[in-house]
Design a protein around this motif. Structure first.
Motif, PDB file in Angstrom:
ATOM      1  N   MET A  13      35.564  29.762  47.645  1.00 56.76           N
ATOM      2  CA  MET A  13      34.253  29.719  46.999  1.00 56.76           C
ATOM      3  C   MET A  13      33.953  31.043  46.316  1.00 56.76           C
ATOM      4  N   TYR A  14      34.362  32.175  46.912  1.00 54.60           N
ATOM      5  CA  TYR A  14      34.179  33.481  46.269  1.00 54.60           C
ATOM      6  C   TYR A  14      34.918  33.527  44.935  1.00 54.60           C
ATOM      7  N   TYR A  15      36.131  32.985  44.916  1.00 56.08           N
ATOM      8  CA  TYR A  15      36.891  32.956  43.662  1.00 56.08           C
ATOM      9  C   TYR A  15      36.213  32.076  42.617  1.00 56.08           C
ATOM     10  N   ILE A  16      35.713  30.934  43.031  1.00 53.70           N
ATOM     11  CA  ILE A  16      35.048  30.016  42.101  1.00 53.70           C
ATOM     12  C   ILE A  16      33.798  30.659  41.502  1.00 53.70           C
ATOM     13  N   ILE A  17      33.016  31.312  42.336  1.00 55.90           N
ATOM     14  CA  ILE A  17      31.805  31.988  41.853  1.00 55.90           C
ATOM     15  C   ILE A  17      32.176  33.089  40.861  1.00 55.90           C
ATOM     16  N   GLN A  18      33.210  33.870  41.180  1.00 53.89           N
ATOM     17  CA  GLN A  18      33.632  34.935  40.276  1.00 53.89           C
ATOM     18  C   GLN A  18      34.115  34.374  38.941  1.00 53.89           C
ATOM     19  N   TYR A  19      34.884  33.296  38.978  1.00 54.63           N
ATOM     20  CA  TYR A  19      35.361  32.694  37.734  1.00 54.63           C
ATOM     21  C   TYR A  19      34.208  32.142  36.896  1.00 54.63           C
ATOM     22  N   CYS A  20      33.235  31.525  37.538  1.00 53.35           N
ATOM     23  CA  CYS A  20      32.082  30.995  36.797  1.00 53.35           C
ATOM     24  C   CYS A  20      31.290  32.123  36.139  1.00 53.35           C
ATOM     25  N   LEU A  21      31.020  33.175  36.876  1.00 54.43           N
ATOM     26  CA  LEU A  21      30.291  34.306  36.303  1.00 54.43           C
ATOM     27  C   LEU A  21      31.097  34.982  35.194  1.00 54.43           C
ATOM     28  N   ILE A  88      36.464  43.351  26.941  1.00 50.47           N
ATOM     29  CA  ILE A  88      37.798  43.778  27.357  1.00 50.47           C
ATOM     30  C   ILE A  88      37.828  44.082  28.855  1.00 50.47           C
ATOM     31  N   VAL A  89      36.807  44.742  29.360  1.00 48.95           N
ATOM     32  CA  VAL A  89      36.743  45.034  30.799  1.00 48.95           C
ATOM     33  C   VAL A  89      36.679  43.736  31.603  1.00 48.95           C
ATOM     34  N   LEU A  90      35.882  42.789  31.150  1.00 44.34           N
ATOM     35  CA  LEU A  90      35.802  41.491  31.838  1.00 44.34           C
ATOM     36  C   LEU A  90      37.129  40.747  31.765  1.00 44.34           C
ATOM     37  N   LEU A  91      37.821  40.854  30.656  1.00 49.44           N
ATOM     38  CA  LEU A  91      39.128  40.210  30.505  1.00 49.44           C
ATOM     39  C   LEU A  91      40.153  40.840  31.453  1.00 49.44           C
ATOM     40  N   ILE A  92      40.114  42.147  31.593  1.00 48.34           N
ATOM     41  CA  ILE A  92      41.001  42.820  32.543  1.00 48.34           C
ATOM     42  C   ILE A  92      40.680  42.388  33.969  1.00 48.34           C
ATOM     43  N   TYR A  93      39.390  42.250  34.278  1.00 50.62           N
ATOM     44  CA  TYR A  93      39.007  41.777  35.612  1.00 50.62           C
ATOM     45  C   TYR A  93      39.480  40.338  35.832  1.00 50.62           C
ATOM     46  N   LEU A  94      39.398  39.513  34.801  1.00 45.46           N
ATOM     47  CA  LEU A  94      39.873  38.135  34.899  1.00 45.46           C
ATOM     48  C   LEU A  94      41.375  38.100  35.172  1.00 45.46           C
ATOM     49  N   ILE A  95      42.125  38.932  34.486  1.00 44.25           N
ATOM     50  CA  ILE A  95      43.576  39.004  34.710  1.00 44.25           C
ATOM     51  C   ILE A  95      43.862  39.442  36.146  1.00 44.25           C
ATOM     52  N   THR A  96      43.161  40.460  36.595  1.00 43.00           N
ATOM     53  CA  THR A  96      43.362  40.966  37.951  1.00 43.00           C
ATOM     54  C   THR A  96      43.021  39.913  38.993  1.00 43.00           C
ATOM     55  N   LEU A  97      41.911  39.249  38.823  1.00 46.26           N
ATOM     56  CA  LEU A  97      41.495  38.208  39.768  1.00 46.26           C
ATOM     57  C   LEU A  97      42.516  37.078  39.813  1.00 46.26           C
ATOM     58  N   THR A  98      43.009  36.681  38.660  1.00 45.99           N
ATOM     59  CA  THR A  98      43.989  35.597  38.601  1.00 45.99           C
ATOM     60  C   THR A  98      45.300  35.998  39.269  1.00 45.99           C
ATOM     61  N   ILE A  99      45.747  37.222  39.006  1.00 48.84           N
ATOM     62  CA  ILE A  99      46.983  37.703  39.632  1.00 48.84           C
ATOM     63  C   ILE A  99      46.835  37.724  41.154  1.00 48.84           C
ATOM     64  N   PHE A 100      45.708  38.217  41.646  1.00 47.03           N
ATOM     65  CA  PHE A 100      45.493  38.255  43.089  1.00 47.03           C
ATOM     66  C   PHE A 100      45.384  36.855  43.675  1.00 47.03           C
ATOM     67  N   LEU A 101      44.799  35.933  42.955  1.00 46.31           N
ATOM     68  CA  LEU A 101      44.685  34.561  43.453  1.00 46.31           C
ATOM     69  C   LEU A 101      46.051  33.878  43.509  1.00 46.31           C
ATOM     70  N   ILE A 102      46.859  34.068  42.488  1.00 49.20           N
ATOM     71  CA  ILE A 102      48.166  33.405  42.431  1.00 49.20           C
ATOM     72  C   ILE A 102      49.141  33.986  43.460  1.00 49.20           C
ATOM     73  N   PHE A 103      49.183  35.324  43.550  1.00 49.61           N
ATOM     74  CA  PHE A 103      50.202  35.967  44.370  1.00 49.61           C
ATOM     75  C   PHE A 103      49.660  36.602  45.645  1.00 49.61           C
TER      76      PHE A 103
END
Length: 167
Positions: A13-21, A88-103
């Motif tokens: 749920m934390y990941y879902i909330i972060q992705y929505c925001l 750009i900062v939000l895009l970098i955060y999105l990349i980081t969040l996705t990498i942490f979620l996948i791996f």
């Protein structure tokens, strides 16, 4: 509190909330950036220096409709950098969040992907070259800082994990 963080459903749920925001703020910053970059259509004298991607594609710019959409973002970054930098900062955060979620369960793949992205950020910063405006200077600083942080992240994650296991 420790049970809540270990509960897989709450963590998801934390990941879902972060992705929505992230989606909301990325969309907002993207629209504002492209709107501010549309000033390039008015100032035809800046087409040669600001329409990098259009020239890279080999197009000759004779009318505003010839200008690439990415050039709007570059123009906005050069002259009105607040929202493009936020994007750009939000895009970098999105990349980081996705990498942490996948791996998150495979530490070696996580470390390898973070190092790869760090190298990409630093190479991109050197590809951009000289900072000729405040927005580009800020972008270079962000890319180099994030690149160094991503390159050092395997060591930092190992250090954090050892500290948490001591407590």
């Amino acid at each position: 509190m420790n049970n809540i963080l270990n509960d897989e459903g709450v963590l998801e749920m934390y990941y879902i909330i972060q992705y929505c925001l992230l989606f909301i703020f990325l969309t907002f910053c993207g629209f504002i950036s492209f709107y501010e970059g549309s000033d390039i259509f008015i100032y035809s004298e800046s087409w040669k220096e600001s329409a990098f991607f259009t020239q890279l594609l080999g197009k000759e710019i004779t009318t505003p409709s010839d200008i690439s959409q990415l050039d709007l973002f570059i123009y906005s970054l050069k002259y009105k950098p607040i929202f493009p930098i936020c994007f750009i900062v939000l895009l970098i955060y999105l990349i980081t969040l996705t990498i942490f979620l996948i791996f998150r369960r495979n530490r070696k793949k996580l470390n390898g992907s973070l190092i790869l992205i760090g190298v990409f950020f630093i190479i991109t910063a050197f590809f951009i070259g000289k900072p000729y405006s405040l927005g580009i200077k800020i972008l270079l600083g962000i890319l180099i800082s994030c690149g160094i942080l991503y390159l050092s992240s395997p060591f930092l994650l190992k250090r954090i994990k050892s500290r948490l296991s001591l407590n």
